[in-house]
Scaffold this active site. Structure first.
Site, PDB file in Angstrom:
ATOM      1  N   GLU A   1       0.804  -1.214   0.000  1.00 16.86           N
ATOM      2  CA  GLU A   1       0.000   0.000   0.000  1.00 16.86           C
ATOM      3  C   GLU A   1       0.846   1.278   0.000  1.00 16.86           C
ATOM      4  OE1 GLU A   1      -2.461  -0.608   3.417  1.00 16.86           O
ATOM      5  OE2 GLU A   1      -3.955  -1.764   2.300  1.00 16.86           O
TER       6      GLU A   1
ATOM      7  N   GLU B   1       7.523 -22.125   6.726  1.00 18.43           N
ATOM      8  CA  GLU B   1       7.930 -21.211   7.791  1.00 18.43           C
ATOM      9  C   GLU B   1       9.063 -21.780   8.639  1.00 18.43           C
ATOM     10  OE1 GLU B   1       5.296 -21.738  11.771  1.00 18.43           O
ATOM     11  OE2 GLU B   1       4.250 -20.748  10.130  1.00 18.43           O
TER      12      GLU B   1
END
Length: 297
Positions: free
Chosen positions: A80, A111
């Site tokens: 953003e 992960e």
């Protein structure tokens, strides 16, 4: 056992409760998660100040690191920045456990791959010119911890956001930010309370950084990329309010600056477009400083 994995006796029988009671418990958890951010404001401010110093020193990249839900939140925050604050896309990098595919289909094994994290840090040549922000609720995710450790060893500025005090990720960073959200309503589902706190912290941190980088004036995004009708209308309003002119003059100024808000503000105040660009370049893109000079003259 990690705090986020512990089962709270408070929610025993949750699945037998009425709908509004379940929602009430979830709402309470969300409000508590946001409140948990306040004690960390000094840590967020310290991290922001260090980030701004590093970013202003050269062509430093902002690098977001995470896995699973935390990685998605980190990626969202970074994505953003270009449309909202005009942050250059070439100065933005994402390290997500499992790669780009994990943004559409989460899977857990990646992960745990610390070696992959170290390889990616080397691949992107992260170092002294970079800022690396790692996010993990437990603060023990091997991928995220390894990436932050490797980046710090190479001289990058490192920031950690975690929800568990005393965790490895916080120890790995120069600027640790602990948001202690406690037990989840649904044990282990850190997309809930922990995720809400992470989202708030990431947004606050990046918004403060971009404000100090000169991309916000009077609560308005003066580096917005006006590439649709809504944003073009917003740009007109921003120029009109800051330059104290009518919207017709603001629209004309934007037309003379190819839609760029910062120089349009100066043009609307009476400056020629080429002079506006020069003055902004001379002042590091800080339109507030240029406005102050104009008003002083």
């Amino acid at each position: 056992m990690r705090e986020s994995e512990r089962i709270s006796p408070k929610y025993k029988g949750l699945d037998t409760w009425g709908d509004e009671d379940v929602l009430s418990a979830l709402w309470d958890s969300q409000m508590a998660a946001v409140a948990a951010v306040r004690p960390a404001l000094p840590s967020i401010a310290a991290a922001a100040q260090a980030i701004v110093t590093r970013l202003k020193a050269g062509d430093a990249r902002l690098v977001y690191v995470g896995a699973g839900s935390s990685g998605l939140l980190a990626t969202q925050d970074g994505m953003e920045l270009p449309p909202t604050f005009g942050w250059p896309r070439e100065r933005l990098t994402f390290l997500m456990a499992g790669g780009s595919a994990a943004r559409l289909s989460l899977e857990g094994a990646s992960e745990d791959d610390a070696d992959a994290a170290r390889q990616e840090v080397a691949h992107y040549h992260l170092g002294e010119a970079d800022v690396v922000i790692g996010v993990a609720a437990s603060g023990g995710t091997p991928y995220t911890v390894a990436a932050l450790e490797a980046a710090r060893e190479r001289g990058a500025l490192t920031v950690a956001i975690a929800n568990t005090p005393g965790c490895r990720l916080l120890d790995a960073a120069e600027f640790p930010i602990c948001i202690e959200t406690g037990l989840e309503v649904i044990a282990g589902s850190t997309r809930l309370g922990a995720g809400t706190a992470q989202k708030a912290t990431l947004g606050m941190l990046s918004s403060l950084v971009m404000t100090r980088m000169g991309h916000v004036i009077d609560g308005m995004m003066v580096s917005v990329e006006a590439d649709n009708i809504k944003l073009r209308e917003r740009a007109i309003r921003i120029v009109s309010v800051i330059a104290e002119c009518d919207e017709a003059a603001a629209k004309d100024a934007l037309g003379r600056t190819q839609g760029k808000v910062k120089p349009a503000i100066l043009v609307a105040m009476g400056m020629a477009p080429e002079d506006a660009d020069r003055r902004l370049n001379d002042n590091g893109g800080d339109v507030r400083s240029v406005m102050n000079l104009i008003q002083a003259q």
